[in-house]
Design a protein around this motif. Structure first.
Motif, short mmCIF file in Angstrom:
data_model
loop_
_atom_site.label_atom_id
_atom_site.label_comp_id
_atom_site.label_asym_id
_atom_site.label_seq_id
_atom_site.Cartn_x
_atom_site.Cartn_y
_atom_site.Cartn_z
N GLU A 65 0.80 -1.23 0.09
CA GLU A 65 -0.05 0.04 -0.06
C GLU A 65 0.81 1.20 -0.14
N ARG A 66 1.90 1.16 0.61
CA ARG A 66 2.70 2.55 0.97
C ARG A 66 3.95 2.54 0.06
N HIS A 67 4.38 1.48 -0.60
CA HIS A 67 5.42 1.46 -1.54
C HIS A 67 5.40 0.61 -2.58
N PRO A 68 4.41 1.28 -3.61
CA PRO A 68 4.42 0.65 -4.72
C PRO A 68 5.64 0.42 -5.61
N PRO A 69 6.26 1.44 -5.78
CA PRO A 69 7.74 1.42 -6.67
C PRO A 69 8.59 -0.03 -6.04
N LEU A 70 8.67 -0.12 -4.83
CA LEU A 70 9.41 -1.60 -4.24
C LEU A 70 8.73 -2.79 -5.11
N ILE A 71 7.22 -2.95 -4.88
CA ILE A 71 6.70 -4.05 -5.44
C ILE A 71 6.87 -4.30 -6.83
N CYS A 72 7.14 -3.09 -7.68
CA CYS A 72 6.89 -2.83 -8.86
C CYS A 72 8.49 -3.34 -9.40
N PHE A 73 9.41 -3.08 -8.63
CA PHE A 73 10.78 -3.35 -8.67
C PHE A 73 10.87 -5.06 -8.56
N CYS A 74 10.30 -5.35 -7.51
CA CYS A 74 10.32 -6.99 -7.36
C CYS A 74 9.79 -7.63 -8.29
N LEU A 75 8.49 -7.11 -9.06
CA LEU A 75 7.81 -7.92 -10.30
C LEU A 75 8.78 -7.80 -11.27
N CYS A 76 9.51 -6.77 -11.49
CA CYS A 76 10.52 -6.67 -12.71
C CYS A 76 11.68 -7.77 -12.50
N LEU A 77 12.24 -8.19 -11.05
CA LEU A 77 13.13 -9.00 -11.03
C LEU A 77 12.34 -10.29 -10.92
N PHE A 78 11.15 -10.44 -10.83
CA PHE A 78 10.61 -11.78 -11.05
C PHE A 78 10.60 -12.00 -12.35
N SER A 79 10.26 -10.98 -13.58
CA SER A 79 10.09 -11.32 -14.81
C SER A 79 11.56 -11.62 -15.21
N LEU A 80 12.68 -11.17 -14.68
CA LEU A 80 13.85 -11.22 -15.29
C LEU A 80 14.28 -12.81 -15.10
N ALA A 81 13.97 -13.07 -13.83
CA ALA A 81 14.25 -14.56 -13.56
C ALA A 81 13.44 -15.56 -14.58
N ALA A 82 12.12 -15.23 -14.76
CA ALA A 82 11.25 -16.07 -15.63
C ALA A 82 11.92 -16.09 -16.95
N THR A 83 12.54 -14.97 -17.45
CA THR A 83 13.04 -14.72 -18.72
C THR A 83 14.41 -15.63 -18.83
N PHE A 84 15.21 -15.57 -17.86
CA PHE A 84 16.09 -16.24 -17.82
C PHE A 84 15.96 -18.00 -18.10
N ALA A 85 14.92 -18.24 -17.13
CA ALA A 85 14.57 -19.47 -17.13
C ALA A 85 13.93 -20.03 -18.63
N ALA A 86 13.19 -19.14 -19.31
CA ALA A 86 12.67 -19.16 -20.75
C ALA A 86 14.00 -19.58 -21.81
N PHE A 87 14.82 -18.52 -21.47
CA PHE A 87 16.29 -18.81 -22.27
C PHE A 87 16.95 -19.98 -22.15
N ALA A 88 17.01 -20.43 -20.84
CA ALA A 88 17.56 -21.71 -20.54
C ALA A 88 16.96 -23.00 -21.12
N ALA A 89 15.51 -22.82 -21.22
CA ALA A 89 14.95 -24.10 -21.88
C ALA A 89 14.81 -24.04 -23.29
N TYR A 90 14.96 -22.67 -23.87
CA TYR A 90 14.96 -22.50 -25.50
C TYR A 90 16.38 -22.98 -25.96
N ILE A 91 17.57 -22.80 -24.93
CA ILE A 91 18.92 -23.18 -25.51
C ILE A 91 19.04 -24.71 -25.44
N GLN A 92 18.32 -25.27 -24.27
CA GLN A 92 18.34 -26.77 -24.27
C GLN A 92 17.65 -27.55 -25.46
N LEU A 93 16.55 -26.97 -25.82
CA LEU A 93 15.95 -27.77 -26.91
C LEU A 93 15.99 -27.25 -28.17
#
Length: 251
Positions: A22-50
């Motif tokens: 409620e009080r710190h939306p930028p922190l939550i947005c930053f964490c969401l960006c980090l989560f998206s980056l982690a998901a992108t790394f995982a997607a690239f890893a799966a693509y390179i493997q296949l």
């Protein structure tokens, strides 16, 4: 509303996280960006493997060599070194020739079934972007097109006379037998034609299975590191921020 309050009363950390949201939306947005980056790394890893992936460390292969030839003009072969745009080199022993079947196409007179023509070009290794101790080393190229002669040509037969060390040391095109290169030219008037080349995926240098597995593991490790960082930030935010006032009074 009641279930959320009960959850906040039973877990103060969850209440602090709700307060952080409620009080710190930028922190939550930053964490969401980090989560998206982690998901992108995982997607690239799966693509390179296949899937097969081109080796970015190989900057000079046959595709790049043939692509550079499409910027020059081949002229009717007169059986000598040089041409209208190149100077004849000093006489020397003829270097060994390599003949390969390539996807160079020429717009020759004759419509859909042009006569087989023999064209030639002499360039230096520096003009082709090739390395080597002698950048002005001449390379004579003779092409017979279309090849093979007949109703179903597959491309052009390209013969390159130059030091083998200058040629790309990657997967080469299939060989072809051109025949006698010293035969008289078929065309009386000198004509020049600029070829077109279409990228051949079979000539690209791909990463080995072991390299792909190593890249996939490193991408997964990077994604896991980013995900742990995101979790650590959320936990620190939940511990450092005070819980809601209503929950504090009940505790």
């Amino acid at each position: 509303m009641l279930p959320s309050c009960l959850a906040m009363e039973s877990c103060p950390l969850l209440g602090s996280l709700c307060l952080c949201l409620e009080r710190h939306p930028p922190l939550i947005c930053f964490c969401l960006c980090l989560f998206s980056l982690a998901a992108t790394f995982a997607a690239f890893a799966a693509y390179i493997q296949l899937h097969e992936v081109r080796d970015a460390d190989i900057t000079q292969d046959w595709n790049s060599l043939l692509e550079s030839l499409s910027h020059f003009s081949f002229c009717t072969d007169n059986g000598t070194w040089g041409g209208p745009t190149t100077a004849a080199p000093t006489p020397r022993a003829a270097p060994p020739a390599l003949s390969v079947l390539v996807g160079l196409t020429f717009h020759l007179p004759g419509g859909g079934q042009p006569n087989t023509s023999r064209l030639a070009l002499t360039v230096t290794s520096h003009q082709l972007g090739l390395g080597g101790p002698v950048p002005q080393q001449p390379i004579r190229m003779v092409v017979v097109t279309p090849w093979p002669p007949g109703p179903s040509p597959q491309g052009s037969c390209l013969s390159m006379a130059g030091p083998p060390s200058l040629l790309p040391q990657t997967r080469a095109p299939p060989r072809c037998i051109m025949g006698d290169l010293d035969a008289p030219p078929q065309e009386e008037l000198e004509s020049c034609y600029q070829p077109r080349y279409q990228h051949d995926p079979t000539l690209a240098t791909m990463l080995s299975l072991d390299d792909r597995r190593l890249c996939s593991q490193r991408l997964l490790l990077a994604g896991l590191t980013v995900l742990c960082l995101c979790t650590l930030l959320l936990c620190m935010a939940g511990l450092c921020l005070p819980p809601p006032h209503g929950t504090r009074g009940r505790l």
